[in-house]
Design a protein around this motif. Structure first.
Motif, PDB file in Angstrom:
ATOM      1  N   ARG A 298       0.820  -1.210   0.000  1.00 33.53           N
ATOM      2  CA  ARG A 298       0.000   0.000   0.000  1.00 33.53           C
ATOM      3  C   ARG A 298       0.860   1.270   0.000  1.00 33.53           C
ATOM      4  O   ARG A 298       0.453   2.298  -0.540  1.00 33.53           O
TER       5      ARG A 298
ATOM      6  N   ASN B 236       3.291   1.842  -1.740  1.00 33.65           N
ATOM      7  CA  ASN B 236       3.597   2.211  -3.127  1.00 33.65           C
ATOM      8  C   ASN B 236       2.660   3.318  -3.594  1.00 33.65           C
ATOM      9  O   ASN B 236       3.054   4.209  -4.352  1.00 33.65           O
ATOM     10  N   TYR B 237       1.407   3.242  -3.120  1.00 35.46           N
ATOM     11  CA  TYR B 237       0.408   4.264  -3.467  1.00 35.46           C
ATOM     12  C   TYR B 237       0.544   5.506  -2.587  1.00 35.46           C
ATOM     13  O   TYR B 237       0.516   6.638  -3.080  1.00 35.46           O
TER      14      TYR B 237
ATOM     15  N   PHE C  20       3.920   6.741  -5.162  1.00 37.86           N
ATOM     16  CA  PHE C  20       3.152   7.292  -6.280  1.00 37.86           C
ATOM     17  C   PHE C  20       3.162   8.825  -6.329  1.00 37.86           C
ATOM     18  O   PHE C  20       3.375   9.407  -7.405  1.00 37.86           O
TER      19      PHE C  20
ATOM     20  N   SER D 219       4.692  10.825  -9.490  1.00 36.48           N
ATOM     21  CA  SER D 219       3.845  11.763 -10.234  1.00 36.48           C
ATOM     22  C   SER D 219       4.463  13.158 -10.258  1.00 36.48           C
ATOM     23  O   SER D 219       4.444  13.838 -11.291  1.00 36.48           O
TER      24      SER D 219
ATOM     25  N   LEU E  61      -2.043  -3.072  -1.404  1.00 36.62           N
ATOM     26  CA  LEU E  61      -2.928  -2.202  -2.174  1.00 36.62           C
ATOM     27  C   LEU E  61      -4.341  -2.775  -2.252  1.00 36.62           C
ATOM     28  O   LEU E  61      -4.521  -3.995  -2.127  1.00 36.62           O
TER      29      LEU E  61
ATOM     30  N   GLU F 285      -7.006   1.681  -5.362  1.00 36.03           N
ATOM     31  CA  GLU F 285      -5.690   2.326  -5.433  1.00 36.03           C
ATOM     32  C   GLU F 285      -4.955   1.940  -6.710  1.00 36.03           C
ATOM     33  O   GLU F 285      -4.272   2.767  -7.330  1.00 36.03           O
ATOM     34  N   VAL F 286      -5.115   0.686  -7.104  1.00 32.60           N
ATOM     35  CA  VAL F 286      -4.527   0.238  -8.364  1.00 32.60           C
ATOM     36  C   VAL F 286      -5.113   1.028  -9.529  1.00 32.60           C
ATOM     37  O   VAL F 286      -4.393   1.504 -10.417  1.00 32.60           O
TER      38      VAL F 286
ATOM     39  N   MET G 236      -6.452   3.978  -9.448  1.00 30.34           N
ATOM     40  CA  MET G 236      -6.014   5.375  -9.374  1.00 30.34           C
ATOM     41  C   MET G 236      -4.647   5.557 -10.030  1.00 30.34           C
ATOM     42  O   MET G 236      -4.380   6.573 -10.687  1.00 30.34           O
ATOM     43  N   MET G 237      -3.792   4.574  -9.878  1.00 31.63           N
ATOM     44  CA  MET G 237      -2.433   4.681 -10.434  1.00 31.63           C
ATOM     45  C   MET G 237      -2.386   4.286 -11.906  1.00 31.63           C
ATOM     46  O   MET G 237      -1.589   4.831 -12.675  1.00 31.63           O
TER      47      MET G 237
ATOM     48  N   ILE H  80       1.720   4.577 -14.088  1.00 33.88           N
ATOM     49  CA  ILE H  80       2.037   3.299 -13.450  1.00 33.88           C
ATOM     50  C   ILE H  80       1.420   2.160 -14.255  1.00 33.88           C
ATOM     51  O   ILE H  80       0.230   2.178 -14.569  1.00 33.88           O
TER      52      ILE H  80
END
Length: 243
Positions: free
Chosen positions: A110, A112-113, A117, A121, A224, A228-229, A231-232, A237
């Motif tokens: 998680r 990672n987000y 991320f 970004s 995650l 969230e996946v 969103m990226m 990503i």
């Protein structure tokens, strides 16, 4: 010995980086070469609180501040590609016109987000996350994280694990001792079959007097979720499946 070698390598890398030697070498190589390598960086977690995990090194537990600094350096000195671009270049038997980097994360944590991320970004850099799909959107943990949780939760100062270490007693009174024990046990369990490893982890929890049942309720979600996946995805990503 392996820990000492790792520390020596880390010192050498830091000396190259902070002395400016690495930058000079890269610029020189860029001028004389037309076919450059592409380095694939592998991360797992991006963290900032050492009290809630047992450090297994920068590949597994990478500090947020270090990651932020690295991204700025990579953006300035390399062509940062997502892994699909790397595969396309290799498949077409083309060359990399300048030193290139691809950033990847294993497992799908998680953080990672939450931590990686936003930094990716901000720097407009791509990355690829390999998801352990059976754990995504659940409160479950990878087996190394289960070990970690057991050592962090136990009140024991030492333990025996006859199935792996015979009659030897392993001390776990301090965080440092727990960290070393965690690495030692994980290294042995990694060579076991999945079925045998699951049985041994159950026995380890018993030896440490840690109840596995409330495990999920005592720690925040580590992996995650699919929102969230989503969103990226499409925002720099890309995703793949982890074994």
């Amino acid at each position: 010995m392996s820990i000492l070698k790792t520390k020596i390598k880390t010192i050498i890398y830091f000396c190259f980086y902070y002395s400016g030697c690495l930058k000079i070498i890269l610029k020189y190589l860029s001028k004389i070469r037309t076919n450059h390598p592409c380095i694939i960086l592998v991360y797992h977690r991006i963290v900032n609180d050492k009290t809630v995990y047992l450090d297994k090194g920068p590949v597994v537990h990478h500090q947020v501040a270090d990651f932020a600094e690295e991204l700025q350096y990579l953006k300035k000195n390399y062509k940062v590609l997502d892994l699909d671009e790397v595969v396309d270049i290799i498949s077409s038997k083309s060359s990399f016109p300048r030193p290139s980097i691809s950033i990847t994360f294993d497992d799908g944590y998680r953080d990672n987000y939450i931590s990686a991320f936003p930094l990716l970004s901000k720097n407009e850099l791509p990355a690829t996350i390999y998801l352990t799909t059976s754990l995504i959107d659940t409160d479950n943990k990878t087996w190394p994280d289960q070990l970690e949780w057991a050592f962090l939760s136990t009140d024991k100062y030492e333990f025996n694990f006859h199935e792996l270490f015979g009659s030897d007693k392993i001390r776990i009174q301090t965080m440092k001792e727990k960290q070393l024990a965690n690495i030692q046990v994980a290294a042995v369990l990694k060579s076991k079959s999945d079925k045998e490893r699951k049985k041994l982890i159950v026995k380890l929890f018993q030896e440490l007097n840690v109840n596995r049942d409330p495990e999920k309720k005592k720690m925040p979600r580590m992996m995650l979720d699919w929102n969230e996946v989503k969103m990226m995805a499409g925002n720099g990503i890309t995703f793949g499946a982890h074994r």
